[in-house]
Design a protein around this motif. Structure first.
Motif, PDB file in Angstrom:
ATOM      1  N   UNK A  82       0.844  -1.185   0.000  1.00  0.00           N
ATOM      2  CA  UNK A  82       0.000   0.000   0.000  1.00  0.00           C
ATOM      3  C   UNK A  82       0.886   1.244   0.000  1.00  0.00           C
ATOM      4  N   UNK A  83       0.586   2.151  -0.916  1.00  0.00           N
ATOM      5  CA  UNK A  83       1.296   3.421  -1.026  1.00  0.00           C
ATOM      6  C   UNK A  83       0.348   4.519  -0.550  1.00  0.00           C
ATOM      7  N   UNK A  84       0.802   5.319   0.391  1.00  0.00           N
ATOM      8  CA  UNK A  84      -0.046   6.371   0.949  1.00  0.00           C
ATOM      9  C   UNK A  84       0.793   7.618   1.186  1.00  0.00           C
ATOM     10  N   UNK A  85       0.176   8.764   0.924  1.00  0.00           N
ATOM     11  CA  UNK A  85       0.807  10.057   1.148  1.00  0.00           C
ATOM     12  C   UNK A  85      -0.283  11.074   1.441  1.00  0.00           C
ATOM     13  N   UNK A  86       0.041  12.061   2.252  1.00  0.00           N
ATOM     14  CA  UNK A  86      -0.933  13.078   2.627  1.00  0.00           C
ATOM     15  C   UNK A  86      -1.320  13.886   1.394  1.00  0.00           C
ATOM     16  N   UNK A  87      -2.619  14.019   1.186  1.00  0.00           N
ATOM     17  CA  UNK A  87      -3.128  14.757   0.039  1.00  0.00           C
ATOM     18  C   UNK A  87      -3.384  13.913  -1.186  1.00  0.00           C
ATOM     19  N   UNK A  88      -3.145  12.583  -1.078  1.00  0.00           N
ATOM     20  CA  UNK A  88      -3.354  11.684  -2.209  1.00  0.00           C
ATOM     21  C   UNK A  88      -4.122  10.450  -1.739  1.00  0.00           C
ATOM     22  N   UNK A  89      -4.828   9.831  -2.665  1.00  0.00           N
ATOM     23  CA  UNK A  89      -5.562   8.613  -2.356  1.00  0.00           C
ATOM     24  C   UNK A  89      -4.607   7.425  -2.293  1.00  0.00           C
ATOM     25  N   UNK A  90      -4.879   6.511  -1.355  1.00  0.00           N
ATOM     26  CA  UNK A  90      -4.046   5.322  -1.210  1.00  0.00           C
ATOM     27  C   UNK A  90      -4.186   4.410  -2.436  1.00  0.00           C
ATOM     28  N   UNK A  91      -3.108   3.702  -2.706  1.00  0.00           N
ATOM     29  CA  UNK A  91      -3.108   2.762  -3.817  1.00  0.00           C
ATOM     30  C   UNK A  91      -2.427   1.479  -3.371  1.00  0.00           C
ATOM     31  N   UNK A  92      -3.017   0.346  -3.722  1.00  0.00           N
ATOM     32  CA  UNK A  92      -2.523  -0.953  -3.280  1.00  0.00           C
ATOM     33  C   UNK A  92      -2.183  -1.814  -4.495  1.00  0.00           C
ATOM     34  N   UNK A  93      -1.027  -2.460  -4.440  1.00  0.00           N
ATOM     35  CA  UNK A  93      -0.585  -3.387  -5.470  1.00  0.00           C
ATOM     36  C   UNK A  93      -0.328  -4.746  -4.833  1.00  0.00           C
ATOM     37  N   UNK A  94      -0.559  -5.797  -5.587  1.00  0.00           N
ATOM     38  CA  UNK A  94      -0.281  -7.159  -5.131  1.00  0.00           C
ATOM     39  C   UNK A  94       0.839  -7.749  -5.980  1.00  0.00           C
ATOM     40  N   UNK A  95       1.852  -8.254  -5.313  1.00  0.00           N
ATOM     41  CA  UNK A  95       2.982  -8.851  -6.014  1.00  0.00           C
ATOM     42  C   UNK A  95       2.536 -10.188  -6.616  1.00  0.00           C
ATOM     43  N   UNK A  96       2.725 -10.401  -7.916  1.00  0.00           N
ATOM     44  CA  UNK A  96       2.299 -11.669  -8.529  1.00  0.00           C
ATOM     45  C   UNK A  96       3.016 -12.864  -7.900  1.00  0.00           C
ATOM     46  N   UNK A  97       2.278 -13.951  -7.764  1.00  0.00           N
ATOM     47  CA  UNK A  97       2.854 -15.159  -7.161  1.00  0.00           C
ATOM     48  C   UNK A  97       3.600 -16.019  -8.162  1.00  0.00           C
ATOM     49  N   UNK A  98       3.456 -15.745  -9.447  1.00  0.00           N
ATOM     50  CA  UNK A  98       4.093 -16.578 -10.481  1.00  0.00           C
ATOM     51  C   UNK A  98       5.305 -15.891 -11.098  1.00  0.00           C
ATOM     52  N   UNK A  99       5.971 -15.019 -10.346  1.00  0.00           N
ATOM     53  CA  UNK A  99       7.149 -14.358 -10.877  1.00  0.00           C
ATOM     54  C   UNK A  99       8.300 -15.345 -11.017  1.00  0.00           C
ATOM     55  N   UNK A 100       9.022 -15.232 -12.103  1.00  0.00           N
ATOM     56  CA  UNK A 100      10.193 -16.085 -12.317  1.00  0.00           C
ATOM     57  C   UNK A 100      11.488 -15.379 -11.945  1.00  0.00           C
ATOM     58  N   UNK A 101      11.440 -14.053 -11.847  1.00  0.00           N
ATOM     59  CA  UNK A 101      12.624 -13.283 -11.495  1.00  0.00           C
ATOM     60  C   UNK A 101      12.529 -12.868 -10.028  1.00  0.00           C
ATOM     61  N   UNK A 102      13.664 -12.493  -9.459  1.00  0.00           N
ATOM     62  CA  UNK A 102      13.688 -12.062  -8.056  1.00  0.00           C
ATOM     63  C   UNK A 102      13.651 -10.553  -7.920  1.00  0.00           C
ATOM     64  N   UNK A 103      13.259  -9.834  -8.984  1.00  0.00           N
ATOM     65  CA  UNK A 103      13.107  -8.395  -8.953  1.00  0.00           C
ATOM     66  C   UNK A 103      11.803  -8.008  -9.619  1.00  0.00           C
ATOM     67  N   UNK A 104      11.221  -6.919  -9.108  1.00  0.00           N
ATOM     68  CA  UNK A 104       9.942  -6.459  -9.655  1.00  0.00           C
ATOM     69  C   UNK A 104       9.893  -4.947  -9.503  1.00  0.00           C
ATOM     70  N   UNK A 105       9.557  -4.251 -10.579  1.00  0.00           N
ATOM     71  CA  UNK A 105       9.544  -2.785 -10.569  1.00  0.00           C
ATOM     72  C   UNK A 105       8.124  -2.279 -10.747  1.00  0.00           C
ATOM     73  N   UNK A 106       7.863  -1.094 -10.160  1.00  0.00           N
ATOM     74  CA  UNK A 106       6.539  -0.477 -10.232  1.00  0.00           C
ATOM     75  C   UNK A 106       6.691   1.017 -10.488  1.00  0.00           C
ATOM     76  N   UNK A 107       5.766   1.567 -11.256  1.00  0.00           N
ATOM     77  CA  UNK A 107       5.598   3.009 -11.399  1.00  0.00           C
ATOM     78  C   UNK A 107       4.224   3.337 -10.833  1.00  0.00           C
ATOM     79  N   UNK A 108       4.223   3.935  -9.661  1.00  0.00           N
ATOM     80  CA  UNK A 108       2.989   4.179  -8.914  1.00  0.00           C
ATOM     81  C   UNK A 108       2.553   5.620  -9.168  1.00  0.00           C
ATOM     82  N   UNK A 109       1.325   5.767  -9.628  1.00  0.00           N
ATOM     83  CA  UNK A 109       0.746   7.092  -9.890  1.00  0.00           C
ATOM     84  C   UNK A 109      -0.374   7.321  -8.885  1.00  0.00           C
ATOM     85  N   UNK A 110      -0.212   8.308  -8.032  1.00  0.00           N
ATOM     86  CA  UNK A 110      -1.203   8.621  -7.005  1.00  0.00           C
ATOM     87  C   UNK A 110      -2.080   9.784  -7.468  1.00  0.00           C
TER      88      UNK A 110
END
Length: 225
Positions: A82-110
């Motif tokens: 969950x990404x939260x900041x004052x003045x912005x709506x919270x946003x929640x992401x779920x990490x996929x369970x079928x990832x084959x790599x040990x790294x995962x990147x996100x671009x979060x837009x609030x």
């Protein structure tokens, strides 16, 4: 000779077991730890949002974004972030369970969270004369006036200063002043207040205020009871 034969048998057995161990390791599931990283920005202007909370739901772990909105945290597959900041709506992401790599990147837009307050209309007095008339004729209750007068009384302020304990900031400042005073006079004798004219001036002012008299009378009163 016997020890050499034993070492040879152990090495030969290890060579025979290596293909089986390799097959077992290849069939074993990969580590579920994922290094999650990315950037948090505004959805309208794509500006970085610093100090955004990045919380792993239900795990009690998290981090915050830096000045450029970049974050990095170790999570598990299937975790909800969950990404939260004052003045912005919270946003929640779920990490996929079928990832084959040990790294995962996100671009979060609030998205900005706008709160509409009721309108406040300020109406000044029509003229300066009317403002002065209303200000002078304002009636202040006697109890509030008495409270204000007591709070500004010098004797009461001195009594509160002597009775109330020092808070953390005052205690630290006093300790720092004492330490600076010791460092200032290190290697020499500190001056005596008996030769200090400012100390004598404070003593005379305290005598005229009756500080010593009040202490003496209070001690005698307490002894009489």
């Amino acid at each position: 000779m016997k020890k050499t034969l034993q070492y040879f048998l152990l090495a030969f057995g290890a060579l025979l077991l290596m293909p089986k161990l390799h097959a077992q390791i290849s069939k074993a599931p990969k580590d579920s730890v994922i290094q999650l990283y990315g950037v948090v920005m505004t959805s309208d202007s794509l500006k970085a949002i610093p100090s955004t909370s990045v919380i792993v739901d239900g795990k009690g772990r998290g981090t915050i974004t830096n000045y450029d909105g970049i974050f990095s945290i170790a999570v598990l597959k299937g975790d909800r972030i969950t990404f939260s900041s004052i003045g912005y709506k919270d946003k929640t992401y779920e990490i996929p369970s079928n990832l084959t790599d040990n790294q995962y990147s996100l671009i979060v837009l609030l998205v900005s969270d706008t709160n509409y307050l009721p309108a406040a209309i300020l109406k000044p007095r029509p003229t300066r004369e009317q403002f002065e008339r209303d200000f002078v004729n304002t009636v202040i209750p006697d109890d509030q006036y008495e409270i204000a007068r007591q709070n500004t009384d010098e004797s009461k302020r001195r009594a509160l200063l002597a009775a109330l304990p020092a808070d953390g900031r005052e205690a630290v400042n006093y300790q720092l002043r004492q330490q600076a005073n010791r460092y200032y006079y290190q290697g020499q004798l500190p001056p005596q207040n008996i030769f200090n004219p400012l100390a004598w001036a404070d003593f005379i002012k305290a005598w005229k205020r009756g500080d010593f008299k009040s202490k003496k009378s209070s001690s005698s009163d307490s002894g009489s009871y």
